[in-house]
Design an enzyme around this catalytic site. Structure first.
Site, PDB file in Angstrom:
ATOM      1  N   THR A  71      59.422 -11.131 -34.693  1.00 41.21           N
ATOM      2  CA  THR A  71      58.372 -11.742 -35.510  1.00 41.21           C
ATOM      3  C   THR A  71      57.308 -12.411 -34.644  1.00 41.21           C
ATOM      4  O   THR A  71      56.111 -12.338 -34.930  1.00 41.21           O
ATOM      5  CB  THR A  71      59.020 -12.764 -36.468  1.00 41.21           C
ATOM      6  OG1 THR A  71      59.917 -12.057 -37.306  1.00 41.21           O
ATOM      7  CG2 THR A  71      57.993 -13.475 -37.320  1.00 41.21           C
TER       8      THR A  71
ATOM      9  N   ASP B 202      65.104 -21.600 -45.144  1.00 45.38           N
ATOM     10  CA  ASP B 202      64.740 -20.637 -44.112  1.00 45.38           C
ATOM     11  C   ASP B 202      65.553 -19.368 -44.297  1.00 45.38           C
ATOM     12  O   ASP B 202      66.514 -19.329 -45.084  1.00 45.38           O
ATOM     13  CB  ASP B 202      64.989 -21.246 -42.724  1.00 45.38           C
ATOM     14  CG  ASP B 202      64.256 -20.498 -41.610  1.00 45.38           C
ATOM     15  OD1 ASP B 202      63.490 -19.571 -41.902  1.00 45.38           O
ATOM     16  OD2 ASP B 202      64.471 -20.864 -40.435  1.00 45.38           O
ATOM     17  N   LYS B 203      65.137 -18.340 -43.566  1.00 42.45           N
ATOM     18  CA  LYS B 203      65.813 -17.046 -43.599  1.00 42.45           C
ATOM     19  C   LYS B 203      66.054 -16.598 -42.172  1.00 42.45           C
ATOM     20  O   LYS B 203      65.271 -16.903 -41.272  1.00 42.45           O
ATOM     21  CB  LYS B 203      64.917 -16.061 -44.335  1.00 42.45           C
ATOM     22  CG  LYS B 203      65.242 -14.591 -44.148  1.00 42.45           C
ATOM     23  CD  LYS B 203      64.307 -13.934 -43.139  1.00 42.45           C
ATOM     24  CE  LYS B 203      64.597 -12.454 -42.966  1.00 42.45           C
ATOM     25  NZ  LYS B 203      63.729 -11.869 -41.907  1.00 42.45           N
ATOM     26  N   HIS B 204      67.150 -15.909 -41.975  1.00 47.77           N
ATOM     27  CA  HIS B 204      67.382 -15.295 -40.671  1.00 47.77           C
ATOM     28  C   HIS B 204      67.875 -13.876 -40.899  1.00 47.77           C
ATOM     29  O   HIS B 204      68.454 -13.574 -41.939  1.00 47.77           O
ATOM     30  CB  HIS B 204      68.418 -16.093 -39.870  1.00 47.77           C
ATOM     31  CG  HIS B 204      68.548 -15.625 -38.453  1.00 47.77           C
ATOM     32  ND1 HIS B 204      67.576 -15.861 -37.509  1.00 47.77           N
ATOM     33  CD2 HIS B 204      69.512 -14.922 -37.822  1.00 47.77           C
ATOM     34  CE1 HIS B 204      67.944 -15.323 -36.359  1.00 47.77           C
ATOM     35  NE2 HIS B 204      69.119 -14.746 -36.517  1.00 47.77           N
ATOM     36  N   SER B 205      67.608 -13.020 -39.933  1.00 48.00           N
ATOM     37  CA  SER B 205      68.007 -11.621 -40.056  1.00 48.00           C
ATOM     38  C   SER B 205      68.661 -11.176 -38.772  1.00 48.00           C
ATOM     39  O   SER B 205      68.375 -11.715 -37.700  1.00 48.00           O
ATOM     40  CB  SER B 205      66.755 -10.790 -40.330  1.00 48.00           C
ATOM     41  OG  SER B 205      66.923  -9.468 -39.893  1.00 48.00           O
TER      42      SER B 205
ATOM     43  N   SER C 110      76.574 -18.728 -32.745  1.00 48.40           N
ATOM     44  CA  SER C 110      75.335 -18.628 -31.971  1.00 48.40           C
ATOM     45  C   SER C 110      74.120 -18.617 -32.895  1.00 48.40           C
ATOM     46  O   SER C 110      73.171 -19.394 -32.723  1.00 48.40           O
ATOM     47  CB  SER C 110      75.385 -17.357 -31.123  1.00 48.40           C
ATOM     48  OG  SER C 110      74.143 -17.086 -30.528  1.00 48.40           O
TER      49      SER C 110
ATOM     50  N   ARG D 154      77.891 -14.716 -22.249  1.00 49.38           N
ATOM     51  CA  ARG D 154      78.433 -13.607 -23.076  1.00 49.38           C
ATOM     52  C   ARG D 154      77.797 -12.280 -22.706  1.00 49.38           C
ATOM     53  O   ARG D 154      78.459 -11.247 -22.647  1.00 49.38           O
ATOM     54  CB  ARG D 154      78.188 -13.900 -24.560  1.00 49.38           C
ATOM     55  CG  ARG D 154      79.130 -14.943 -25.138  1.00 49.38           C
ATOM     56  CD  ARG D 154      78.659 -15.384 -26.514  1.00 49.38           C
ATOM     57  NE  ARG D 154      78.620 -14.280 -27.458  1.00 49.38           N
ATOM     58  CZ  ARG D 154      77.813 -14.222 -28.519  1.00 49.38           C
ATOM     59  NH1 ARG D 154      76.971 -15.221 -28.770  1.00 49.38           N
ATOM     60  NH2 ARG D 154      77.842 -13.186 -29.323  1.00 49.38           N
TER      61      ARG D 154
ATOM     62  N   LYS E 150      71.786 -22.353 -33.729  1.00 47.35           N
ATOM     63  CA  LYS E 150      70.329 -22.463 -33.551  1.00 47.35           C
ATOM     64  C   LYS E 150      69.626 -22.699 -34.883  1.00 47.35           C
ATOM     65  O   LYS E 150      68.765 -23.558 -35.009  1.00 47.35           O
ATOM     66  CB  LYS E 150      69.782 -21.170 -32.928  1.00 47.35           C
ATOM     67  CG  LYS E 150      70.203 -20.953 -31.485  1.00 47.35           C
ATOM     68  CD  LYS E 150      69.438 -19.796 -30.839  1.00 47.35           C
ATOM     69  CE  LYS E 150      69.891 -18.435 -31.297  1.00 47.35           C
ATOM     70  NZ  LYS E 150      71.057 -17.879 -30.640  1.00 47.35           N
ATOM     71  N   LYS E 151      70.006 -21.910 -35.876  1.00 49.53           N
ATOM     72  CA  LYS E 151      69.271 -21.947 -37.150  1.00 49.53           C
ATOM     73  C   LYS E 151      69.444 -23.298 -37.855  1.00 49.53           C
ATOM     74  O   LYS E 151      68.496 -23.851 -38.403  1.00 49.53           O
ATOM     75  CB  LYS E 151      69.785 -20.811 -38.040  1.00 49.53           C
ATOM     76  CG  LYS E 151      68.759 -20.239 -38.967  1.00 49.53           C
ATOM     77  CD  LYS E 151      67.615 -19.576 -38.223  1.00 49.53           C
ATOM     78  CE  LYS E 151      66.436 -19.309 -39.104  1.00 49.53           C
ATOM     79  NZ  LYS E 151      65.253 -18.866 -38.367  1.00 49.53           N
TER      80      LYS E 151
END
Ligand code: URA
Length: 450
Positions: free
Chosen positions: A131, A91-94, A194, A179, A198-199
């Site tokens: 997204t 997977d990818k996260h940004s 954080s 936060r 999740k990821k």
């Protein structure tokens, strides 16, 4: 809940006191504290005191790894083993951007190369697009399938891009909420835990992270972006998921459009192999290379590039996207007839610059906020989104603009909204006489150290 943690855990106030006083926190104490957050045994006040003490005193690498794994394990962690998938789960996260449609192209593209991508995406946040909001421009697309449906689609299609549901990293939901109202968002250890909490709950074999730098970036300075990239790569890798973080330029919109339906239109063109060397495709390709290497689908960069090129030019990547859309409730002929499905705005106008010249720089955050104001994002988190609005045909740094060549095309609900957005765009783009070149697109690569 492990009996060890519950029987011997420090009282919450004792753990907070340790961090307040700059003492190290044992991993098992962090775990018990985070479980207490998920179980509602820890109060918001205690969470706030904890996050402020971390904000002020920082965390060691070991502490961030413990906070990350505890957050990941605070709810359901997906397991893919029983499906016997013939490829890696990646997977990818940004950190988010403007005109950043990377996920929409990347997921299907790497799936077409043999990876499996269970991508949990978000909605727009602040000035950045989401997204999920973009995908919801497609009539019928259901971003909240039942869990079994989600795994079925990942298995049959190679990729499913959906929204976050119920019980994924519930501790983060509480911590993030606190936060937000206690001035403790901007802490690299807390951001790392954080995002990754999740990821990593989606059970990944490998992850790539796109950390943005520049006027549209979430982090305020290049130094902070670098620090976050390094932290995420190392912490995720130490938590058991090999991770590479790329530092990429967000000093102008990444794709030449920003909004929801307009970004889907661009996504389809890119998946058809048009504009294969555009800035957004260059970033997407670099992330894809890292995913294929990390997922052990290829031995090196050259092999990855060959495989990716083939998946694009053969139409395989576009076919995977079409299939994902269909499997998640969208039209079966979406690729062929997208024009008849995507909403178009009532007012579509060119935005000309005040003076002719060369585009010098963007206030990218302002461009994103202008899209939000047009209705393409949310000012309140329960608001709905107008999928038709935004900007298309946005110029790039170094382009010449004049009374014939506009800065962009604005897509708006009303004439007034279009005029307001046009003024905002003119203010966000600096036009001058000097030649100008864009910042380097891929600035740095951080491979996680185990
Ligand atoms: N996104 C997250 O999910 N968490 C943060 O702390 C910051 C950005």
């Amino acid at each position: 809940m492990s009996s060890n943690a519950s029987h011997h855990a420090l009282l919450p106030q004792e753990l907070i006191r340790l961090k307040r006083d700059g003492q190290p926190l044992p991993a098992e104490e962090i775990k018990a504290f985070v479980q207490g957050i998920a179980d509602d045994r820890i109060s918001d006040a205690q969470i706030g005191a904890f996050t402020m003490s971390v904000f002020l005193n920082g965390m060691s690498r070991e502490e961030v790894v413990a906070l990350t794994t505890a957050t990941r394990d605070s709810g359901h962690v997906m397991q893919w083993d029983s499906l016997n998938l013939p490829g890696p789960i990646v997977d990818k996260h940004s950190t988010g951007g403007v005109g950043d449609l990377v996920s929409l192209v990347l997921g299907p593209w790497v799936a077409a190369c043999g990876a499996f991508v269970p991508m949990i995406s978000g909605r727009g946040l602040g000035h950045t697009g989401g997204t999920l909001d973009k995908l919801e421009s497609i009539p019928g697309y259901d971003p909240y399938p039942a869990p079994e449906r989600f795994s079925d689609v990942v298995k049959s299609t190679g990729v499913a891009i959906i929204g976050q549901t119920g019980n994924l990293a519930p501790a983060d939901k509480r911590i993030y909420g606190v936060r937000d109202v206690t001035a403790t968002v901007e802490s690299i250890p807390l951001i790392t835990a954080s995002i990754l909490g999740k990821k990593l709950a989606s059970g990944l074999d490998a992850l790539v992270m796109d950390v943005k730098v520049g006027s549209g970036a979430f982090m305020p300075t290049p130094e902070k972006s670098r620090e976050l990239a390094k932290s995420i790569a190392n912490v995720a890798t130490q938590a058991g998921t090999p991770t590479t973080a790329l530092l990429t330029d967000m000093s102008q919109p990444l794709a030449p459009c920003a909004g929801n339906a307009v970004e889907i239109v661009e996504t389809l063109a890119l998946l058809r192999g048009e504009r294969a060397n555009s800035r957004v495709m260059q970033v997407t390709r670099e992330l894809a290379v890292e995913m294929l290497i990390a997922g052990k689908l290829v031995a090196n960069r050259e092999e990855a590039l060959t495989k990716l090129d083939k998946a694009l030019t053969s139409g395989a990547a576009a076919e995977v996207f079409a299939r994902m859309v269909r499997e998640l409730g969208g039209p079966a002929d979406f690729m062929e007839r997208s024009d008849s499905y995507l909403a178009t705005a009532p007012v579509i106008q060119a935005v000309y610059p005040e003076q002719s010249g060369i585009v010098q720089r963007f206030d990218t955050r302002a461009v994103g906020m202008s899209v939000v104001e047009l209705g393409g994002g949310r000012l309140r988190n329960d608001a709905s989104v107008d999928h038709s609005v935004g900007f298309s045909d946005i110029v790039e740094i170094g382009d010449r603009v004049d009374s014939q060549r506009p800065l962009a095309i604005v897509h708006a609900r009303t004439e007034e909204a279009a005029a307001r957005a046009a003024a905002q765009l003119r203010a966000a783009v600096t036009v001058g006489d000097a030649e100008a070149t864009a910042d380097t697109l891929l600035q740095e690569t951080f491979r996680g150290e185990a």
